[in-house]
Design an enzyme around this catalytic site. Structure first.
Site, PDB file in Angstrom:
ATOM      1  N   PHE A   1       8.644   6.689  -0.155  1.00  0.00           N
ATOM      2  CA  PHE A   1       9.878   6.038  -0.335  1.00  0.00           C
ATOM      3  C   PHE A   1      10.463   5.047  -1.162  1.00  0.00           C
ATOM      4  O   PHE A   1      11.455   5.421  -1.883  1.00  0.00           O
ATOM      5  CB  PHE A   1      10.145   5.653   1.346  1.00  0.00           C
ATOM      6  CG  PHE A   1      11.665   4.870   1.501  1.00  0.00           C
ATOM      7  CD1 PHE A   1      11.907   3.640   1.265  1.00  0.00           C
ATOM      8  CD2 PHE A   1      12.617   5.855   1.686  1.00  0.00           C
ATOM      9  CE1 PHE A   1      13.196   3.052   1.492  1.00  0.00           C
ATOM     10  CE2 PHE A   1      13.847   5.306   2.047  1.00  0.00           C
ATOM     11  CZ  PHE A   1      14.213   3.889   2.011  1.00  0.00           C
ATOM     12  N   ASN A   2       9.603   4.166  -1.466  1.00  0.00           N
ATOM     13  CA  ASN A   2      10.045   3.046  -2.263  1.00  0.00           C
ATOM     14  C   ASN A   2      10.196   3.432  -3.594  1.00  0.00           C
ATOM     15  O   ASN A   2      11.069   2.929  -4.482  1.00  0.00           O
ATOM     16  CB  ASN A   2       9.108   1.857  -2.167  1.00  0.00           C
ATOM     17  CG  ASN A   2       8.852   1.214  -0.998  1.00  0.00           C
ATOM     18  OD1 ASN A   2      10.151   1.213  -0.281  1.00  0.00           O
ATOM     19  ND2 ASN A   2       7.732   0.546  -0.506  1.00  0.00           N
TER      20      ASN A   2
ATOM     21  N   ASP B   1      12.593  -5.108   1.397  1.00  0.00           N
ATOM     22  CA  ASP B   1      13.778  -4.662   2.121  1.00  0.00           C
ATOM     23  C   ASP B   1      13.526  -4.490   3.497  1.00  0.00           C
ATOM     24  O   ASP B   1      13.334  -3.543   4.012  1.00  0.00           O
ATOM     25  CB  ASP B   1      14.029  -3.240   1.614  1.00  0.00           C
ATOM     26  CG  ASP B   1      12.763  -2.172   1.992  1.00  0.00           C
ATOM     27  OD1 ASP B   1      12.900  -0.952   2.090  1.00  0.00           O
ATOM     28  OD2 ASP B   1      11.491  -2.581   2.001  1.00  0.00           O
TER      29      ASP B   1
ATOM     30  N   HIS C   1       2.150  -0.535   6.017  1.00  0.00           N
ATOM     31  CA  HIS C   1       2.377  -0.536   4.535  1.00  0.00           C
ATOM     32  C   HIS C   1       2.439  -1.727   3.915  1.00  0.00           C
ATOM     33  O   HIS C   1       1.485  -2.161   3.190  1.00  0.00           O
ATOM     34  CB  HIS C   1       3.451   0.531   4.235  1.00  0.00           C
ATOM     35  CG  HIS C   1       3.678   1.630   4.743  1.00  0.00           C
ATOM     36  ND1 HIS C   1       2.958   3.148   4.580  1.00  0.00           N
ATOM     37  CD2 HIS C   1       4.654   1.889   5.709  1.00  0.00           C
ATOM     38  CE1 HIS C   1       3.430   3.650   5.496  1.00  0.00           C
ATOM     39  NE2 HIS C   1       4.469   3.239   5.986  1.00  0.00           N
ATOM     40  N   ASP C   2       3.461  -2.442   4.059  1.00  0.00           N
ATOM     41  CA  ASP C   2       3.689  -3.578   3.100  1.00  0.00           C
ATOM     42  C   ASP C   2       2.619  -4.794   3.146  1.00  0.00           C
ATOM     43  O   ASP C   2       2.474  -5.474   2.173  1.00  0.00           O
ATOM     44  CB  ASP C   2       5.110  -4.253   3.329  1.00  0.00           C
ATOM     45  CG  ASP C   2       6.033  -3.013   3.006  1.00  0.00           C
ATOM     46  OD1 ASP C   2       7.168  -3.273   3.598  1.00  0.00           O
ATOM     47  OD2 ASP C   2       6.078  -2.194   2.323  1.00  0.00           O
TER      48      ASP C   2
ATOM     49  N   ASN D   1      15.055   0.143   3.237  1.00  0.00           N
ATOM     50  CA  ASN D   1      15.120   0.622   4.443  1.00  0.00           C
ATOM     51  C   ASN D   1      16.511   0.651   5.135  1.00  0.00           C
ATOM     52  O   ASN D   1      16.744   1.507   6.234  1.00  0.00           O
ATOM     53  CB  ASN D   1      14.288  -0.279   5.531  1.00  0.00           C
ATOM     54  CG  ASN D   1      12.764  -0.108   5.107  1.00  0.00           C
ATOM     55  OD1 ASN D   1      12.246   0.957   5.117  1.00  0.00           O
ATOM     56  ND2 ASN D   1      12.151  -1.253   5.008  1.00  0.00           N
TER      57      ASN D   1
HETATM   58  O1  RIB Z   1       7.157   4.172   2.395  1.00  0.00           O
HETATM   59  C1  RIB Z   1       6.957   2.962   3.116  1.00  0.00           C
HETATM   60  C2  RIB Z   1       7.792   1.874   2.432  1.00  0.00           C
HETATM   61  O2  RIB Z   1       9.072   2.258   2.697  1.00  0.00           O
HETATM   62  C3  RIB Z   1       7.703   0.535   3.162  1.00  0.00           C
HETATM   63  O3  RIB Z   1       7.685  -0.279   2.294  1.00  0.00           O
HETATM   64  C4  RIB Z   1       8.567   0.524   4.277  1.00  0.00           C
HETATM   65  O4  RIB Z   1       9.136  -0.776   4.469  1.00  0.00           O
HETATM   66  C5  RIB Z   1       9.709   1.325   3.376  1.00  0.00           C
HETATM   67  O5  RIB Z   1      10.196   0.210   2.632  1.00  0.00           O
HETATM   68 CA    CA Z   2       9.425  -2.179   2.679  1.00  0.00          CA
END
Ligand code: RIB
Ligand code: CA
Length: 318
Positions: free
Chosen positions: A160-161, A8, A234-235, A35
């Site tokens: 979040f994801n 995303d 993160h990713d 996102n």
């Molecule tokens: O919580 C972090 C994640 O949520 C990352 O993948 C960021 O890009 C959002 O998608």
């Molecule tokens: Ca992401």
């Protein structure tokens, strides 16, 4: 191995694409809500491949909402476009005629060593698994940024994801597919501070300056929203594990997705009781209890080594 990147974009998803493309064979990119809206994350994936000269990689548009929840975006972190910080040109690279689910299934037939690197909500991956029940048997593995061994970000318990689409995460974590999970407990350590951003900027190319400006926007928002000093990358960890596996310490354990908790919905419940060889019985001969491990969870990262890899890779772009 062949890789399909589902995400995303999003600043850190963008870096995942740029990092992967210089080290492994990326056969497709699929976009998902997260996102920002699907429309914006798809535009951002197209902007990213054009920024990196990666127009040969097909992009397929995915699902625009979670399986059950209403969509939730993160403009406070990634901005109104989902990739704020630099005005990138409107993309011209066309989208694939396939949907993301069709692309995932098609690539799983094309390659018998396909790895999905998932860096957004798991909606596309879960939908593909439901539409084609034989898919799980064809995928080599899924490496995902999501969840946490410890704290959350969207809630005290949930990242979040996973939080955005916990039903999709539950489908993935119960699929039996070999999984690698990079959660906040390690991804927050991959924090690009001003020092790391200056190192990128000092590469001296227009490309590097653009990346540094984009990530600075993201960093400033994380400082404002969460009080963090660095931009959590993160990713990219979900692909870095295949490029330099020695950067990470992984532990097999059972991870379950909480679907019903009032305060914990979207939590990755990691059974870490025995990962250290200890248990409530004490001693090294832990009597293993709980469900069998279904995931290799990242518990450690060589942060300096990761930024060496990232900076060296960004230097490969003109
Ligand atoms: O919580 C972090 C994640 O949520 C990352 O993948 C960021 O890009 C959002 O998608
Ligand atoms: Ca992401």
């Amino acid at each position: 191995m062949h890789f399909l990147l589902d995400g995303d974009p999003g600043h850190d998803d963008m870096l995942t694409i740029l990092l992967a493309a210089k080290h492994v064979e990326v056969v497709a990119i699929t976009t998902v809500h997260g996102n920002q809206s699907l429309e914006k994350t798809t535009i951002n994936a197209r902007k990213t491949v054009e920024l990196g000269g990666l127009q040969h990689i097909p992009i397929a548009r995915g699902l625009d909402r979670p399986l059950v929840n209403e969509p939730v975006y993160a403009p406070e972190v990634h901005g109104k476009t989902g990739l704020d910080g630099v005005e990138l040109p409107d993309p011209v690279v066309p989208l694939s005629d396939l949907t993301a689910v069709e692309m995932i299934i098609a690539m799983s037939h094309e390659y018998d060593d396909l790895v999905i690197v998932a860096t957004g909500p798991l909606t596309n991956v879960a939908a593909a698994l439901r539409i084609d029940p034989t898919l799980a048997g064809r995928l080599a593995s899924i490496s995902l940024m999501g969840g946490s061994l410890t704290f959350g970000n969207s809630t005290p318990a949930a990242e979040f994801n996973i939080w955005v689409d916990p039903e999709a995460a539950d489908i993935v974590f119960t699929s039996g597919i070999p999984l690698r999970m990079f959660g906040l407990n390690v991804t927050r350590q991959a924090a690009a501070t001003v020092k790391e951003l200056d190192r990128i900027r000092d590469l001296g190319t227009p490309f590097a300056r653009t990346i540094a400006d984009l990530v600075e926007f993201y960093r400033a928002n994380l400082e404002r929203v969460y009080g963090l000093k660095g931009a959590s990358l993160h990713d990219p960890l979900a692909i870095a594990t295949f490029i330099r596996p020695e950067l990470f310490t992984m532990k097999p354990m059972h991870v379950g997705i909480e679907l019903h908790g009032t305060r914990t919905r979207g939590m990755t419940v990691c059974d870490y009781r025995h990962a250290t060889g200890e248990s409530e019985l004490g001693g090294k001969n832990a009597v293993l209890r709980g469900e069998p491990a279904n995931c290799d969870v990242a518990i450690g990262i060589d942060v300096e080594g990761f930024f060496d890899l990232l900076t060296d890779t960004l230097a490969m772009y003109a």
